[in-house]
Write a protein that holds these residues in place. Sequence first.
Motif, PDB file in Angstrom:
ATOM      1  N   LEU A  28      16.072  19.617 -39.484  1.00 18.58           N
ATOM      2  CA  LEU A  28      16.354  19.876 -38.074  1.00 18.58           C
ATOM      3  C   LEU A  28      17.343  18.877 -37.492  1.00 18.58           C
ATOM      4  CD1 LEU A  28      12.748  20.704 -36.831  1.00 18.58           C
ATOM      5  CD2 LEU A  28      14.543  22.277 -37.591  1.00 18.58           C
ATOM      6  N   ALA A  29      17.810  17.939 -38.322  1.00 18.30           N
ATOM      7  CA  ALA A  29      18.712  16.917 -37.799  1.00 18.30           C
ATOM      8  C   ALA A  29      19.665  16.460 -38.894  1.00 18.30           C
ATOM      9  CB  ALA A  29      17.905  15.721 -37.298  1.00 18.30           C
ATOM     10  N   PRO A  30      20.852  15.999 -38.533  1.00 16.90           N
ATOM     11  CA  PRO A  30      21.792  15.468 -39.539  1.00 16.90           C
ATOM     12  C   PRO A  30      21.263  14.172 -40.132  1.00 16.90           C
ATOM     13  CG  PRO A  30      22.609  15.086 -37.324  1.00 16.90           C
ATOM     14  CD  PRO A  30      21.404  15.950 -37.182  1.00 16.90           C
ATOM     15  N   PRO A  31      21.787  13.750 -41.277  1.00 15.11           N
ATOM     16  CA  PRO A  31      21.302  12.520 -41.918  1.00 15.11           C
ATOM     17  C   PRO A  31      21.568  11.289 -41.057  1.00 15.11           C
ATOM     18  CG  PRO A  31      23.270  13.330 -43.004  1.00 15.11           C
ATOM     19  CD  PRO A  31      22.839  14.399 -42.066  1.00 15.11           C
ATOM     20  N   ILE A  32      20.712  10.278 -41.266  1.00 16.54           N
ATOM     21  CA  ILE A  32      20.780   9.029 -40.517  1.00 16.54           C
ATOM     22  C   ILE A  32      21.148   7.904 -41.474  1.00 16.54           C
ATOM     23  CG2 ILE A  32      19.478   7.416 -39.093  1.00 16.54           C
ATOM     24  CD1 ILE A  32      17.626   9.746 -38.399  1.00 16.54           C
ATOM     25  N   GLN A  33      22.059   7.053 -41.074  1.00 13.85           N
ATOM     26  CA  GLN A  33      22.563   5.994 -41.958  1.00 13.85           C
ATOM     27  C   GLN A  33      21.460   5.115 -42.522  1.00 13.85           C
ATOM     28  OE1 GLN A  33      26.210   3.797 -40.944  1.00 13.85           O
ATOM     29  NE2 GLN A  33      26.175   4.918 -39.010  1.00 13.85           N
ATOM     30  N   THR A  34      20.504   4.773 -41.694  1.00 16.23           N
ATOM     31  CA  THR A  34      19.475   3.816 -42.111  1.00 16.23           C
ATOM     32  C   THR A  34      18.545   4.370 -43.188  1.00 16.23           C
ATOM     33  OG1 THR A  34      18.168   4.502 -40.199  1.00 16.23           O
ATOM     34  CG2 THR A  34      19.486   2.491 -39.972  1.00 16.23           C
ATOM     35  N   ASP A  35      18.602   5.668 -43.450  1.00 14.17           N
ATOM     36  CA  ASP A  35      17.783   6.262 -44.508  1.00 14.17           C
ATOM     37  C   ASP A  35      18.414   6.106 -45.884  1.00 14.17           C
ATOM     38  OD1 ASP A  35      16.586   9.118 -42.546  1.00 14.17           O
ATOM     39  OD2 ASP A  35      15.856   7.059 -42.709  1.00 14.17           O
ATOM     40  N   TYR A  36      19.634   5.584 -45.960  1.00 16.19           N
ATOM     41  CA  TYR A  36      20.386   5.544 -47.217  1.00 16.19           C
ATOM     42  C   TYR A  36      20.687   4.114 -47.632  1.00 16.19           C
ATOM     43  CZ  TYR A  36      20.419  10.466 -46.723  1.00 16.19           C
ATOM     44  OH  TYR A  36      19.989  11.760 -46.612  1.00 16.19           O
ATOM     45  N   ASN A  37      20.482   3.875 -48.927  1.00 12.31           N
ATOM     46  CA  ASN A  37      20.540   2.524 -49.479  1.00 12.31           C
ATOM     47  C   ASN A  37      21.865   2.196 -50.159  1.00 12.31           C
ATOM     48  OD1 ASN A  37      17.601   3.850 -50.098  1.00 12.31           O
ATOM     49  ND2 ASN A  37      17.424   1.787 -49.259  1.00 12.31           N
ATOM     50  N   TYR A  38      22.549   3.218 -50.661  1.00  7.68           N
ATOM     51  CA  TYR A  38      23.745   2.983 -51.468  1.00  7.68           C
ATOM     52  C   TYR A  38      24.905   3.797 -50.901  1.00  7.68           C
ATOM     53  CZ  TYR A  38      19.839   1.761 -54.462  1.00  7.68           C
ATOM     54  OH  TYR A  38      18.672   1.232 -54.939  1.00  7.68           O
ATOM     55  N   TRP A  39      26.092   3.182 -50.940  1.00  2.00           N
ATOM     56  CA  TRP A  39      27.263   3.796 -50.311  1.00  2.00           C
ATOM     57  C   TRP A  39      28.481   3.686 -51.217  1.00  2.00           C
ATOM     58  CZ3 TRP A  39      27.024   6.093 -45.468  1.00  2.00           C
ATOM     59  CH2 TRP A  39      25.810   5.927 -44.787  1.00  2.00           C
ATOM     60  N   GLY A  40      29.314   4.731 -51.160  1.00  2.00           N
ATOM     61  CA  GLY A  40      30.596   4.653 -51.833  1.00  2.00           C
ATOM     62  C   GLY A  40      31.637   4.017 -50.935  1.00  2.00           C
ATOM     63  N   GLN A  41      32.860   3.912 -51.455  1.00  2.10           N
ATOM     64  CA  GLN A  41      33.948   3.268 -50.713  1.00  2.10           C
ATOM     65  C   GLN A  41      34.655   4.218 -49.770  1.00  2.10           C
ATOM     66  OE1 GLN A  41      34.688  -0.126 -50.788  1.00  2.10           O
ATOM     67  NE2 GLN A  41      32.671  -0.045 -51.761  1.00  2.10           N
ATOM     68  N   GLY A  42      34.460   5.505 -49.966  1.00  2.00           N
ATOM     69  CA  GLY A  42      35.044   6.477 -49.052  1.00  2.00           C
ATOM     70  C   GLY A  42      36.307   7.131 -49.578  1.00  2.00           C
ATOM     71  N   THR A  43      36.582   8.321 -49.062  1.00  2.00           N
ATOM     72  CA  THR A  43      37.812   9.048 -49.364  1.00  2.00           C
ATOM     73  C   THR A  43      38.340   9.628 -48.052  1.00  2.00           C
ATOM     74  OG1 THR A  43      38.814  10.745 -50.790  1.00  2.00           O
ATOM     75  CG2 THR A  43      36.609  11.217 -49.944  1.00  2.00           C
ATOM     76  N   GLN A  44      39.638   9.480 -47.834  1.00  2.00           N
ATOM     77  CA  GLN A  44      40.231   9.824 -46.548  1.00  2.00           C
ATOM     78  C   GLN A  44      40.599  11.303 -46.475  1.00  2.00           C
ATOM     79  OE1 GLN A  44      40.799   7.556 -43.892  1.00  2.00           O
ATOM     80  NE2 GLN A  44      41.219   9.441 -42.745  1.00  2.00           N
ATOM     81  N   VAL A  45      40.249  11.924 -45.356  1.00  2.00           N
ATOM     82  CA  VAL A  45      40.622  13.311 -45.087  1.00  2.00           C
ATOM     83  C   VAL A  45      41.465  13.335 -43.815  1.00  2.00           C
ATOM     84  CG1 VAL A  45      39.786  15.596 -44.424  1.00  2.00           C
ATOM     85  CG2 VAL A  45      38.617  14.306 -46.223  1.00  2.00           C
ATOM     86  N   THR A  46      42.640  13.924 -43.911  1.00  2.00           N
ATOM     87  CA  THR A  46      43.535  14.059 -42.767  1.00  2.00           C
ATOM     88  C   THR A  46      43.799  15.546 -42.529  1.00  2.00           C
ATOM     89  OG1 THR A  46      44.598  11.967 -43.327  1.00  2.00           O
ATOM     90  CG2 THR A  46      45.770  13.427 -41.815  1.00  2.00           C
TER      91      THR A  46
END
Length: 127
Positions: free
Chosen positions: A106-124
């Motif tokens: 019922l809700a979008p994901p929340i940052q604090t629920d996630y432990n591991y992160w990638g470096q990101g990929t840019q979308v323009t």
Amino acid sequence: QVQLVESGGGSVQAGGSLRLSCVASGYPFSRGSMAWFRQATGKEREGVAALDTDSSITYADSVKGRLTISRDNAKNTLYLQMNNLKPEDAAMYYCAASDRFGVNELAPPIQTDYNYWGQGTQVTVSS
């Protein structure tokens, strides 16, 4: 050691499509839920979509019907298919993984629920 590596970002015109990939190492997909977040310039990071081990899925309202999250367990890869892109979708997109199960459908994901992160990929997205 958990490592998440995103790819697939790029520059497209409005209405175009992209597919983002996130290859996970050191993190079996049975371990917890995974998600995509994004952060536009000057804005806070926001949850886009999440996928649990039981295939429960949630999306932010702004992307419903246009973005699709999925995974390939054999390849340990998470995907985000993005169709009918809009200029407001332009952002750095991040893959995230959690040590816990459970997606609130019922809700979008929340940052604090996630432990591991990638470096990101840019979308323009150009109008």
